[in-house]
Design a protein around this motif. Structure first.
Motif, PDB file in Angstrom:
ATOM      1  N   GLU A   2      86.560  28.628 125.026  1.00  0.00           N
ATOM      2  CA  GLU A   2      86.973  27.240 125.158  1.00  0.00           C
ATOM      3  C   GLU A   2      87.591  26.723 123.847  1.00  0.00           C
ATOM      4  OE1 GLU A   2      84.688  23.095 125.597  1.00  0.00           O
ATOM      5  OE2 GLU A   2      84.078  24.643 126.992  1.00  0.00           O
ATOM      6  N   TRP A   3      87.173  27.261 122.707  1.00  0.00           N
ATOM      7  CA  TRP A   3      87.681  26.791 121.413  1.00  0.00           C
ATOM      8  C   TRP A   3      89.151  27.137 121.204  1.00  0.00           C
ATOM      9  CZ3 TRP A   3      89.328  30.661 118.171  1.00  0.00           C
ATOM     10  CH2 TRP A   3      88.911  31.955 118.467  1.00  0.00           C
ATOM     11  N   VAL A   4      89.650  28.189 121.886  1.00  0.00           N
ATOM     12  CA  VAL A   4      91.051  28.566 121.784  1.00  0.00           C
ATOM     13  C   VAL A   4      91.927  27.467 122.361  1.00  0.00           C
ATOM     14  CG1 VAL A   4      92.771  30.237 122.567  1.00  0.00           C
ATOM     15  CG2 VAL A   4      90.528  31.026 121.852  1.00  0.00           C
ATOM     16  N   TRP A   5      91.477  26.857 123.440  1.00  0.00           N
ATOM     17  CA  TRP A   5      92.242  25.774 124.037  1.00  0.00           C
ATOM     18  C   TRP A   5      92.290  24.564 123.113  1.00  0.00           C
ATOM     19  CZ3 TRP A   5      95.503  26.687 127.657  1.00  0.00           C
ATOM     20  CH2 TRP A   5      95.311  27.761 128.497  1.00  0.00           C
ATOM     21  N   TRP A   6      91.188  24.302 122.430  1.00  0.00           N
ATOM     22  CA  TRP A   6      91.169  23.177 121.500  1.00  0.00           C
ATOM     23  C   TRP A   6      92.148  23.416 120.340  1.00  0.00           C
ATOM     24  CZ3 TRP A   6      89.643  18.644 122.687  1.00  0.00           C
ATOM     25  CH2 TRP A   6      88.634  18.465 123.615  1.00  0.00           C
ATOM     26  N   ILE A   7      92.237  24.636 119.846  1.00  0.00           N
ATOM     27  CA  ILE A   7      93.183  24.959 118.773  1.00  0.00           C
ATOM     28  C   ILE A   7      94.612  24.849 119.287  1.00  0.00           C
ATOM     29  CG2 ILE A   7      94.022  26.826 117.292  1.00  0.00           C
ATOM     30  CD1 ILE A   7      91.143  27.719 116.960  1.00  0.00           C
TER      31      ILE A   7
END
Length: 121
Positions: A2-7
């Protein structure tokens, strides 16, 4: 994951724009300072070359002494004004022989060291 989408969203919004601006500014400043340093080195090199050159023998008429004969007569041509306008600016020039006489007398006093003439004590 999910953190990849935030980046990814952070990049889309322009979150790392300050990093690119800072990098570009740093590179531009580095380039300007480097160019300034190179100009200073070139100026210093030219000054050293100029200082190491021996003085050229030049007459008061600004022509080289090689243009003068043994008696001191100058053989160089100069442009002499022949016509002037109402503001006293030359309109037409004519080429004539330089009429200077090379100075061959003693060295002027201003270029010789002299002690004080009076003692104030």
């Amino acid at each position: 994951m999910e953190w990849v989408w935030w980046i990814f969203v952070f990049f889309l919004v322009g979150g790392f724009g300050w990093m690119t601006d800072t990098g570009r500014t740093a590179l531009r400043t580095r380039h300007e300072r480097r160019i300034e340093r190179l100009k200073l080195q070139e100026h210093e090199r030219l000054a050293i070359e100029q200082a190491n050159k021996p003085p050229e023998p030049v007459c008061g008429c600004s022509h080289h002494l090689a243009k003068h004969d043994r008696r001191g007569k100058c053989h160089e041509d100069v442009e002499v004004p022949m016509e002037w306008d109402e503001n006293k600016k030359p309109l037409r020039y004519e080429r004539r022989q330089c009429n200077c006489q090379q100075y061959i007398g003693p060295q002027p006093l201003s270029q010789i060291y002299a002690d004080e003439l009076t003692d104030l004590n």
